[in-house]
Structures are given as C-alpha cells and as structure tokens.
Motif scaffolding. Sequence first.
Motif, PDB file in Angstrom:
ATOM      1  N   GLU A  61      -1.743  -7.109  16.334  1.00  0.00           N
ATOM      2  CA  GLU A  61      -1.301  -7.671  15.063  1.00  0.00           C
ATOM      3  C   GLU A  61      -2.346  -7.440  13.984  1.00  0.00           C
ATOM      4  OE1 GLU A  61       1.005  -9.416  12.263  1.00  0.00           O
ATOM      5  OE2 GLU A  61       1.614  -9.120  14.351  1.00  0.00           O
ATOM      6  N   ASN A  62      -3.622  -7.655  14.322  1.00  0.00           N
ATOM      7  CA  ASN A  62      -4.699  -7.449  13.356  1.00  0.00           C
ATOM      8  C   ASN A  62      -4.843  -5.987  12.944  1.00  0.00           C
ATOM      9  OD1 ASN A  62      -5.340 -10.185  13.387  1.00  0.00           O
ATOM     10  ND2 ASN A  62      -6.865  -9.974  15.020  1.00  0.00           N
ATOM     11  N   LEU A  63      -4.392  -5.092  13.820  1.00  0.00           N
ATOM     12  CA  LEU A  63      -4.446  -3.662  13.492  1.00  0.00           C
ATOM     13  C   LEU A  63      -3.335  -3.252  12.537  1.00  0.00           C
ATOM     14  CD1 LEU A  63      -5.222  -2.030  16.959  1.00  0.00           C
ATOM     15  CD2 LEU A  63      -6.681  -1.998  14.930  1.00  0.00           C
ATOM     16  N   GLY A  64      -2.396  -4.146  12.270  1.00  0.00           N
ATOM     17  CA  GLY A  64      -1.268  -3.792  11.413  1.00  0.00           C
ATOM     18  C   GLY A  64      -0.319  -2.831  12.105  1.00  0.00           C
ATOM     19  N   ILE A  65      -0.064  -3.081  13.394  1.00  0.00           N
ATOM     20  CA  ILE A  65       0.751  -2.174  14.187  1.00  0.00           C
ATOM     21  C   ILE A  65       2.146  -1.971  13.604  1.00  0.00           C
ATOM     22  CG2 ILE A  65       1.494  -4.022  15.729  1.00  0.00           C
ATOM     23  CD1 ILE A  65       1.538  -2.041  18.008  1.00  0.00           C
ATOM     24  N   SER A  66       2.659  -2.995  12.914  1.00  0.00           N
ATOM     25  CA  SER A  66       4.013  -2.893  12.351  1.00  0.00           C
ATOM     26  C   SER A  66       4.105  -1.853  11.242  1.00  0.00           C
ATOM     27  CB  SER A  66       4.474  -4.256  11.828  1.00  0.00           C
ATOM     28  OG  SER A  66       3.584  -4.739  10.843  1.00  0.00           O
ATOM     29  N   ASN A  67       2.963  -1.406  10.723  1.00  0.00           N
ATOM     30  CA  ASN A  67       2.957  -0.411   9.653  1.00  0.00           C
ATOM     31  C   ASN A  67       2.880   1.029  10.182  1.00  0.00           C
ATOM     32  OD1 ASN A  67       2.947  -2.398   7.559  1.00  0.00           O
ATOM     33  ND2 ASN A  67       0.745  -2.684   7.876  1.00  0.00           N
ATOM     34  N   LEU A  68       2.732   1.173  11.485  1.00  0.00           N
ATOM     35  CA  LEU A  68       2.595   2.506  12.056  1.00  0.00           C
ATOM     36  C   LEU A  68       3.954   3.178  12.218  1.00  0.00           C
ATOM     37  CD1 LEU A  68      -0.032   1.713  14.864  1.00  0.00           C
ATOM     38  CD2 LEU A  68      -0.459   2.751  12.615  1.00  0.00           C
ATOM     39  N   ASP A  69       3.961   4.489  12.068  1.00  0.00           N
ATOM     40  CA  ASP A  69       5.193   5.262  12.262  1.00  0.00           C
ATOM     41  C   ASP A  69       5.470   5.521  13.739  1.00  0.00           C
ATOM     42  OD1 ASP A  69       5.918   5.913   9.430  1.00  0.00           O
ATOM     43  OD2 ASP A  69       3.929   6.827   9.472  1.00  0.00           O
ATOM     44  N   CYS A  70       4.408   5.588  14.522  1.00  0.00           N
ATOM     45  CA  CYS A  70       4.558   5.894  15.944  1.00  0.00           C
ATOM     46  C   CYS A  70       3.363   5.350  16.711  1.00  0.00           C
ATOM     47  CB  CYS A  70       4.656   7.413  16.150  1.00  0.00           C
ATOM     48  SG  CYS A  70       4.659   7.957  17.871  1.00  0.00           S
ATOM     49  N   VAL A  71       3.622   4.850  17.900  1.00  0.00           N
ATOM     50  CA  VAL A  71       2.561   4.404  18.787  1.00  0.00           C
ATOM     51  C   VAL A  71       2.645   5.196  20.093  1.00  0.00           C
ATOM     52  CG1 VAL A  71       1.890   2.519  20.334  1.00  0.00           C
ATOM     53  CG2 VAL A  71       2.153   2.080  17.906  1.00  0.00           C
ATOM     54  N   VAL A  72       1.498   5.693  20.538  1.00  0.00           N
ATOM     55  CA  VAL A  72       1.401   6.380  21.822  1.00  0.00           C
ATOM     56  C   VAL A  72       0.594   5.489  22.757  1.00  0.00           C
ATOM     57  CG1 VAL A  72       0.593   8.432  23.044  1.00  0.00           C
ATOM     58  CG2 VAL A  72       1.477   8.637  20.697  1.00  0.00           C
ATOM     59  N   VAL A  73       1.247   5.001  23.802  1.00  0.00           N
ATOM     60  CA  VAL A  73       0.565   4.172  24.793  1.00  0.00           C
ATOM     61  C   VAL A  73       0.079   5.110  25.898  1.00  0.00           C
ATOM     62  CG1 VAL A  73       0.734   2.212  26.360  1.00  0.00           C
ATOM     63  CG2 VAL A  73       2.060   2.226  24.223  1.00  0.00           C
ATOM     64  N   GLY A  74      -1.201   5.447  25.838  1.00  0.00           N
ATOM     65  CA  GLY A  74      -1.738   6.475  26.721  1.00  0.00           C
ATOM     66  C   GLY A  74      -2.293   5.961  28.031  1.00  0.00           C
ATOM     67  N   VAL A  75      -2.362   4.649  28.203  1.00  0.00           N
ATOM     68  CA  VAL A  75      -2.875   4.085  29.458  1.00  0.00           C
ATOM     69  C   VAL A  75      -1.715   3.954  30.442  1.00  0.00           C
ATOM     70  CG1 VAL A  75      -2.540   1.727  28.662  1.00  0.00           C
ATOM     71  CG2 VAL A  75      -4.154   2.174  30.492  1.00  0.00           C
ATOM     72  N   SER A  76      -1.955   4.307  31.713  1.00  0.00           N
ATOM     73  CA  SER A  76      -0.876   4.183  32.700  1.00  0.00           C
ATOM     74  C   SER A  76      -1.353   3.539  33.996  1.00  0.00           C
ATOM     75  CB  SER A  76      -0.261   5.549  33.005  1.00  0.00           C
ATOM     76  OG  SER A  76      -1.222   6.427  33.552  1.00  0.00           O
ATOM     77  N   THR A  77      -2.632   3.740  34.344  1.00  0.00           N
ATOM     78  CA  THR A  77      -3.129   3.176  35.610  1.00  0.00           C
ATOM     79  C   THR A  77      -3.157   1.650  35.578  1.00  0.00           C
ATOM     80  OG1 THR A  77      -5.383   3.521  34.792  1.00  0.00           O
ATOM     81  CG2 THR A  77      -4.469   5.209  36.246  1.00  0.00           C
ATOM     82  N   ASP A  78      -3.386   1.085  34.393  1.00  0.00           N
ATOM     83  CA  ASP A  78      -3.269  -0.364  34.216  1.00  0.00           C
ATOM     84  C   ASP A  78      -1.842  -0.631  33.751  1.00  0.00           C
ATOM     85  OD1 ASP A  78      -3.314  -3.027  33.506  1.00  0.00           O
ATOM     86  OD2 ASP A  78      -5.252  -2.923  32.500  1.00  0.00           O
ATOM     87  N   MET A  79      -0.934  -0.802  34.711  1.00  0.00           N
ATOM     88  CA  MET A  79       0.481  -0.906  34.394  1.00  0.00           C
ATOM     89  C   MET A  79       0.788  -2.103  33.502  1.00  0.00           C
ATOM     90  SD  MET A  79       3.763  -0.692  36.997  1.00  0.00           S
ATOM     91  CE  MET A  79       3.046   0.720  37.827  1.00  0.00           C
ATOM     92  N   GLN A  80       0.114  -3.212  33.742  1.00  0.00           N
ATOM     93  CA  GLN A  80       0.375  -4.410  32.944  1.00  0.00           C
ATOM     94  C   GLN A  80       0.024  -4.166  31.478  1.00  0.00           C
ATOM     95  OE1 GLN A  80      -1.435  -8.014  34.385  1.00  0.00           O
ATOM     96  NE2 GLN A  80      -1.084  -9.137  32.484  1.00  0.00           N
ATOM     97  N   ALA A  81      -1.129  -3.555  31.232  1.00  0.00           N
ATOM     98  CA  ALA A  81      -1.536  -3.273  29.854  1.00  0.00           C
ATOM     99  C   ALA A  81      -0.556  -2.299  29.197  1.00  0.00           C
ATOM    100  CB  ALA A  81      -2.948  -2.689  29.838  1.00  0.00           C
ATOM    101  N   SER A  82      -0.117  -1.306  29.945  1.00  0.00           N
ATOM    102  CA  SER A  82       0.830  -0.327  29.427  1.00  0.00           C
ATOM    103  C   SER A  82       2.140  -0.988  29.019  1.00  0.00           C
ATOM    104  CB  SER A  82       1.101   0.731  30.508  1.00  0.00           C
ATOM    105  OG  SER A  82       2.248   1.486  30.215  1.00  0.00           O
ATOM    106  N   ILE A  83       2.651  -1.830  29.885  1.00  0.00           N
ATOM    107  CA  ILE A  83       3.929  -2.493  29.612  1.00  0.00           C
ATOM    108  C   ILE A  83       3.799  -3.462  28.444  1.00  0.00           C
ATOM    109  CG2 ILE A  83       5.636  -4.094  30.567  1.00  0.00           C
ATOM    110  CD1 ILE A  83       4.951  -2.792  33.338  1.00  0.00           C
ATOM    111  N   MET A  84       2.709  -4.248  28.428  1.00  0.00           N
ATOM    112  CA  MET A  84       2.524  -5.216  27.352  1.00  0.00           C
ATOM    113  C   MET A  84       2.377  -4.524  26.002  1.00  0.00           C
ATOM    114  SD  MET A  84       2.915  -8.234  28.370  1.00  0.00           S
ATOM    115  CE  MET A  84       2.386  -8.941  26.800  1.00  0.00           C
TER     116      MET A  84
END
Length: 218
Positions: A61-84
Amino acid sequence: MKKKEYGVFGLGKFGMAVALRLAEAGNSVVAVDSDPDRIDEIANSVTCAMVADIADPDVLENLGISNLDCVVVGVSTDMQASIMATIIAKEKGVPFIVSKAENEMHKHILEKVGADKIVFPEAEMGGRVARNLMGGDFVDLVELSSEFSMVEMPVPEGWIGKGLRELDVRGTYGLNIIGVKHGEVLEVNMNPENPLEKEMTLVIVGKNVNLAKVGVEI
C-alpha cells in the motif's frame, strides 16, 4: 508512446531479468525483495528499489501499488508470499498481474486468486532451447505470437554472394530481414546491393509457416 509503471516483486534470476529489461526500455520500475544484497545490485538501474516483505499489505500500500500498470510477482519458492502478493495486487486494482509458479498446484491457486498470466520460466526456457535444437541450424528464436516469430539464423547457402534486393526475401518468402549481424554488431540499414557473406547472421521476422520455407521449424 507513454511508458508504463511496473512493479517487480521478488528479485531472483527471473525477477531481476524482468526488472532490468523493463528499466532498459525506459519504463518506471519499482523493485521489491527481502534480500538487501539484491536490492543493492539493482538500485541504480530501476526507479525505486526497496527491501521489504511482499506479503505485507501495508508495504505494498505504501508503495502505491494501485497506481501501477502491471505487477510481476517473481517469487515462487515462497508460495505463501507469492499468493499473498498476487491477492493484494488484485485487491488494489492492478490492471495486469504476472505471477511465477513453482508447479501445477501453485499455478492453479494463482489462477484462482486472480493472476492474469502465469509463467514457468525454467520450463519455458527449456522448451525454447529444445525447439532451437530441433528446429534446424539457427542461432536463436523468439515466438512473438502463436503465428509469428523472430529468428537469428546463418545465411542459407543459396543466398551467399547475393544482395537483399536480388533475393527479394519479402516477395519470395513473405519474410522480413530486419537486420544483419557481423559477430555481435547488428546492422539494420544494410545496403541491399551488398552481397551476403557466409559468416553473417540474419535477423528475420515472419509467419511461422513462411519461416518453415527457409528451414526453420517451430
């Protein structure tokens, strides 16, 4: 064309490569990872680099994620972090979310929580290498769509000593030669009268069915 604003969350090999390529193209890139060393490595190359937990809603939220055009979630080994991170990006209204999956189960969950595109980078690269190995004597191939590809390939034997005008590759094969490489040097405005040499590499774009006419099997 307006440059877009991207968020890349997780800076393993995949995330790092994506973030750097987007930044090189002039886009705004926010890179986030929990490893300070990775952030230090990329800090001078992107718009913003931050050490943080991507599974923390307050951080995003502090990063202003709602203003981004696209998000790339590059983490996969930590499945919980990836999903969240995928869920939070979706909830904040990010228009397009790309998430990296570790396996089919992970992929299925990411689909359920709203990822727009899911990638298996290692598997896709493996498939690309296999296609290159099976597709004939060419250097590299990139599928631009299901019908079009770009390929780097040696000058076909029958083309050596002939100029681009004489060959009329577009008229004969429906292909476009967009460049000629001499070693690592790419020439995009080659004199069409100059003969092609055996040591050159051609950069060609066209329909896969037409590329097959010059020996490229996709």
